[in-house]
Design an enzyme around this catalytic site. Structure first.
Site, PDB file in Angstrom:
ATOM      1  N   ASP A  30       0.853  -1.189   0.000  1.00 26.06           N
ATOM      2  CA  ASP A  30       0.000   0.000   0.000  1.00 26.06           C
ATOM      3  C   ASP A  30       0.891   1.243   0.000  1.00 26.06           C
ATOM      4  O   ASP A  30       1.880   1.325   0.717  1.00 26.06           O
ATOM      5  CB  ASP A  30      -0.911  -0.008   1.229  1.00 26.06           C
ATOM      6  CG  ASP A  30      -2.064   0.984   1.089  1.00 26.06           C
ATOM      7  OD1 ASP A  30      -3.216   0.536   0.993  1.00 26.06           O
ATOM      8  OD2 ASP A  30      -1.795   2.214   1.073  1.00 26.06           O
ATOM      9  N   ILE A  31       0.518   2.228  -0.812  1.00 28.56           N
ATOM     10  CA  ILE A  31       1.339   3.433  -0.965  1.00 28.56           C
ATOM     11  C   ILE A  31       1.271   4.325   0.286  1.00 28.56           C
ATOM     12  O   ILE A  31       2.178   5.132   0.516  1.00 28.56           O
ATOM     13  CB  ILE A  31       0.886   4.200  -2.238  1.00 28.56           C
ATOM     14  CG1 ILE A  31       2.003   5.059  -2.780  1.00 28.56           C
ATOM     15  CG2 ILE A  31      -0.372   5.020  -1.988  1.00 28.56           C
ATOM     16  CD1 ILE A  31       1.750   5.578  -4.199  1.00 28.56           C
ATOM     17  N   ASN A  87     -12.755  -3.300   2.539  1.00 24.73           N
ATOM     18  CA  ASN A  87     -13.663  -2.175   2.703  1.00 24.73           C
ATOM     19  C   ASN A  87     -14.668  -2.243   1.554  1.00 24.73           C
ATOM     20  O   ASN A  87     -14.275  -2.418   0.395  1.00 24.73           O
ATOM     21  CB  ASN A  87     -12.902  -0.844   2.658  1.00 24.73           C
ATOM     22  CG  ASN A  87     -12.012  -0.662   3.883  1.00 24.73           C
ATOM     23  OD1 ASN A  87     -12.364  -1.079   4.983  1.00 24.73           O
ATOM     24  ND2 ASN A  87     -10.857  -0.055   3.692  1.00 24.73           N
ATOM     25  N   GLY A  93     -15.250   3.274   3.723  1.00 20.93           N
ATOM     26  CA  GLY A  93     -13.961   3.869   3.386  1.00 20.93           C
ATOM     27  C   GLY A  93     -13.344   3.360   2.100  1.00 20.93           C
ATOM     28  O   GLY A  93     -12.179   3.648   1.821  1.00 20.93           O
ATOM     29  N   GLN A  94     -14.100   2.598   1.292  1.00 18.49           N
ATOM     30  CA  GLN A  94     -13.514   2.132   0.024  1.00 18.49           C
ATOM     31  C   GLN A  94     -13.306   3.317  -0.914  1.00 18.49           C
ATOM     32  O   GLN A  94     -14.227   4.125  -1.127  1.00 18.49           O
ATOM     33  CB  GLN A  94     -14.414   1.084  -0.648  1.00 18.49           C
ATOM     34  CG  GLN A  94     -13.750   0.471  -1.881  1.00 18.49           C
ATOM     35  CD  GLN A  94     -14.549  -0.665  -2.502  1.00 18.49           C
ATOM     36  OE1 GLN A  94     -15.688  -0.953  -2.109  1.00 18.49           O
ATOM     37  NE2 GLN A  94     -13.946  -1.322  -3.493  1.00 18.49           N
ATOM     38  N   HIS A 100      -9.862  -5.518  -3.328  1.00 15.09           N
ATOM     39  CA  HIS A 100      -8.522  -5.705  -2.752  1.00 15.09           C
ATOM     40  C   HIS A 100      -8.653  -6.040  -1.282  1.00 15.09           C
ATOM     41  O   HIS A 100      -9.418  -5.399  -0.564  1.00 15.09           O
ATOM     42  CB  HIS A 100      -7.647  -4.467  -2.950  1.00 15.09           C
ATOM     43  CG  HIS A 100      -8.278  -3.186  -2.496  1.00 15.09           C
ATOM     44  ND1 HIS A 100      -9.211  -2.517  -3.254  1.00 15.09           N
ATOM     45  CD2 HIS A 100      -8.125  -2.473  -1.359  1.00 15.09           C
ATOM     46  CE1 HIS A 100      -9.598  -1.433  -2.612  1.00 15.09           C
ATOM     47  NE2 HIS A 100      -8.971  -1.380  -1.447  1.00 15.09           N
ATOM     48  N   LEU A 101      -7.900  -7.024  -0.858  1.00 16.08           N
ATOM     49  CA  LEU A 101      -7.849  -7.405   0.553  1.00 16.08           C
ATOM     50  C   LEU A 101      -6.661  -6.704   1.191  1.00 16.08           C
ATOM     51  O   LEU A 101      -5.514  -6.888   0.757  1.00 16.08           O
ATOM     52  CB  LEU A 101      -7.698  -8.927   0.677  1.00 16.08           C
ATOM     53  CG  LEU A 101      -7.736  -9.469   2.101  1.00 16.08           C
ATOM     54  CD1 LEU A 101      -9.120  -9.289   2.720  1.00 16.08           C
ATOM     55  CD2 LEU A 101      -7.353 -10.957   2.124  1.00 16.08           C
ATOM     56  N   HIS A 102      -6.932  -5.874   2.207  1.00 17.52           N
ATOM     57  CA  HIS A 102      -5.842  -5.278   2.971  1.00 17.52           C
ATOM     58  C   HIS A 102      -5.274  -6.338   3.916  1.00 17.52           C
ATOM     59  O   HIS A 102      -6.036  -7.047   4.579  1.00 17.52           O
ATOM     60  CB  HIS A 102      -6.360  -4.124   3.839  1.00 17.52           C
ATOM     61  CG  HIS A 102      -6.865  -2.929   3.088  1.00 17.52           C
ATOM     62  ND1 HIS A 102      -6.101  -1.787   2.936  1.00 17.52           N
ATOM     63  CD2 HIS A 102      -8.047  -2.684   2.472  1.00 17.52           C
ATOM     64  CE1 HIS A 102      -6.816  -0.883   2.257  1.00 17.52           C
ATOM     65  NE2 HIS A 102      -7.991  -1.401   1.967  1.00 17.52           N
TER      66      HIS A 102
END
Ligand code: AMP
Ligand code: ZN
Length: 113
Positions: A30-31, A87, A93-94, A100-102
């Protein structure tokens, strides 16, 4: 979906710090990491949200979690603990509408978030 940031990352048209890829899944850092380890595991297929996953795609979801587990081990957070999050929609908060799975860990995580 050339308009989708994560499709462009997966296709190599936008940069990322890749941590894993196979024929179904692409994972990168993640950036804006929210913890020392913060990875995103995406299907190559453009699926906007978890709400769009069909029952017959359950094996793809299982594979995403399997990759998450492997990466958690590789990044040294498997035993201490980590969090996996989808999310879903703006109320959660998406911000990027490509599934995508955090995978978040490396510090103590509070609950509720
Ligand atoms: P979400 O808010 O659940 O949709 O998560 C989107 C995530 O993508 C956020 O944690 C962002 O920091 C992350 N993100 C946005 N752009 C990039 C990028 N170019 N490379 C890596 N991660 C990104
Ligand atoms: Zn996409």
């Amino acid at each position: 979906m050339s308009s989708c940031l994560f499709c462009r990352i997966i296709n190599g048209e936008a940069p990322s710090e890749k941590v894993y890829e196979d024929d179904q899944v692409f994972a990168f850092k993640d950036i804006r990491p929210q913890a020392p380890v913060h990875l995103l595991v995406c299907p190559r297929l453009h699926i906007p949200t978890l709400n769009d996953v069909r029952p017959e795609q359950a094996p793809l979801l299982a594979h995403i979690f399997d990759v998450a587990q492997t990466l958690a081990a590789e990044f040294g957070i498997k035993e201490r603990g980590y969090r996996t999050v989808f999310n879903v929609n703006p109320g959660a908060g998406q911000t990027v509408f490509h599934l995508h799975l955090h995978v978040i860990g490396g510090r103590q995580l509070s609950w509720p978030p």
